[in-house]
Every structure is written in C-alpha cells, then in structure tokens.
Design a protein around this motif. Structure first.
Motif, PDB file in Angstrom:
ATOM      1  N   ASN A 160       0.775  -1.107  -0.153  1.00 49.14           N
ATOM      2  CA  ASN A 160      -0.138   0.008  -0.050  1.00 49.14           C
ATOM      3  C   ASN A 160       0.905   1.345  -0.054  1.00 49.14           C
ATOM      4  O   ASN A 160       0.519   2.254   0.503  1.00 49.14           O
ATOM      5  N   ALA A 161       1.867   0.963  -0.656  1.00 49.25           N
ATOM      6  CA  ALA A 161       2.972   2.346  -0.599  1.00 49.25           C
ATOM      7  C   ALA A 161       2.185   3.425  -1.598  1.00 49.25           C
ATOM      8  O   ALA A 161       1.920   2.917  -2.836  1.00 49.25           O
ATOM      9  N   GLU A 162       2.508   4.691  -1.436  1.00 53.65           N
ATOM     10  CA  GLU A 162       2.151   5.614  -2.524  1.00 53.65           C
ATOM     11  C   GLU A 162       3.023   5.710  -3.542  1.00 53.65           C
ATOM     12  O   GLU A 162       4.220   6.047  -3.274  1.00 53.65           O
ATOM     13  N   ILE A 163       2.457   5.489  -4.780  1.00 53.30           N
ATOM     14  CA  ILE A 163       3.510   5.431  -6.037  1.00 53.30           C
ATOM     15  C   ILE A 163       3.147   6.766  -6.784  1.00 53.30           C
ATOM     16  O   ILE A 163       2.318   7.294  -6.704  1.00 53.30           O
ATOM     17  N   ALA A 164       4.443   7.229  -7.344  1.00 55.07           N
ATOM     18  CA  ALA A 164       4.269   8.259  -8.226  1.00 55.07           C
ATOM     19  C   ALA A 164       5.075   8.237  -9.291  1.00 55.07           C
ATOM     20  O   ALA A 164       6.138   7.343  -9.469  1.00 55.07           O
ATOM     21  N   VAL A 165       4.745   8.960 -10.415  1.00 59.55           N
ATOM     22  CA  VAL A 165       5.531   9.091 -11.633  1.00 59.55           C
ATOM     23  C   VAL A 165       6.507  10.446 -11.670  1.00 59.55           C
ATOM     24  O   VAL A 165       5.553  11.524 -11.569  1.00 59.55           O
ATOM     25  N   LEU A 166       7.702  10.323 -11.997  1.00 57.79           N
ATOM     26  CA  LEU A 166       8.364  11.494 -11.761  1.00 57.79           C
ATOM     27  C   LEU A 166       8.798  11.715 -13.038  1.00 57.79           C
ATOM     28  O   LEU A 166       9.590  10.581 -13.867  1.00 57.79           O
TER      29      LEU A 166
END
Length: 169
Positions: A160-166
């Motif tokens: 449940n880690a918050e994922i992001a696109v850089l």
C-alpha cells in the motif's frame, strides 16, 4: 525539524539509490517509484538541469592537431616495412597528422560537468553529459525551474505504498 528523508536506508545505500534514480530520469525521461523517493530525486534532477541550462553555451571551438593511423580504402591500417638498427625488419603503422575542431569547456562549464558527475552514474554506450548539455538543456532554455513533475498514482498492491511518476516536463 527540517532535514533529508532517510527512506529507510543507511546513508551510503540511500545515496546510491538516489544516484541510480537520477540517472534513470535523465536517461529515460521518467521513472515510477514511491512518492518520497520521487520528491528527493526531483530536487536533484532540477538542480542538475538548471546547472546544465546555465552552462550549455559556455565553451569555445579549438583546432587540435591529431595524429592518427592512416587507413586504406577497406578501413585497415596502412603499414610499411622498416629495418631496425640491428638489421631486423618489422612492420610500422603509417601515421598522418590532421587538425580537428573540438569543443573546449571554459572553467565554469568544466566545474558544472564535474558537479553533475558526482550526482549521476556512468552508463555504457550513452554519454549522459552530452545528452544533458545538447538535448535537455536547450529544451528548457527559457524556463526558470520546474523541469520535472510528480504525478501521483494509486497505491501499490501488497504494501500500500504511495506510488508516483517522476517525469521531465
């Protein structure tokens, strides 16, 4: 209390991880990672790109004498037979002297290249500094900061880690 994120790793592992992520952003244009890592890498990538934009035209053209092996029409080195002082014969490669125009960095650009090299990894078959100064920096020339963006995605399945696109803008 202000400070850097630990990201659950010892300092040496954390710095190596950030170097790898920074290299991947410059090489590929985007990465998918956790939100905390993306925020740390964003700061590094923005500083690298702003340094490249500032120093992209800071060089001079210089003519350099170059001594190369002479090549035949098939691309092989031309050789000639030579006799040594003690009478033995051997093959010697024929050399030719030419002049080439090359870019010579001025001191501030050289310093910028060295600073950037401390923040990224070397990649085989790709010159990241050349890509930074010749492709990425001209693209962001008129822009003042904000070279990357973070897009949040749905949480990762499993932990449940918050994922992001850089990605580069």
């Amino acid at each position: 209390m202000a400070g850097t994120r630990k990201l659950g790793r010892p300092t040496d592992q954390r710095m190596a991880m950030l170097k790898c992520l920074t290299t991947d952003v410059i090489l590929n244009g985007r990465i998918v990672t956790t939100e905390a890592r993306a925020k740390d890498v964003k700061a590094i990538v923005d500083s690298i790109i702003s340094l490249a934009v500032k120093e992209k035209d800071n060089f001079e053209e210089v003519e350099v004498k170059v001594v190369k092996a002479k090549l035949d029409n098939k691309g092989r080195k031309v050789t000639e037979k030579v006799t040594s002082k003690n009478g033995k014969e051997y093959l010697k490669v024929v050399k030719e002297e030419t002049t080439e125009k090359r870019q010579k960095d001025l001191p501030s650009r050289l310093n910028a290249r060295r600073k950037i090299m401390t923040k990224i990894n070397k990649v085989e078959n790709v010159d990241l500094l050349k890509k930074l100064f010749e492709e990425i920096a001209p693209k962001y020339e008129g822009r003042v900061g904000g070279y990357t963006r973070i897009l949040k995605m749905e949480p990762r399945r499993g932990d449940n880690a918050e994922i992001a696109v850089l990605q580069l803008v």
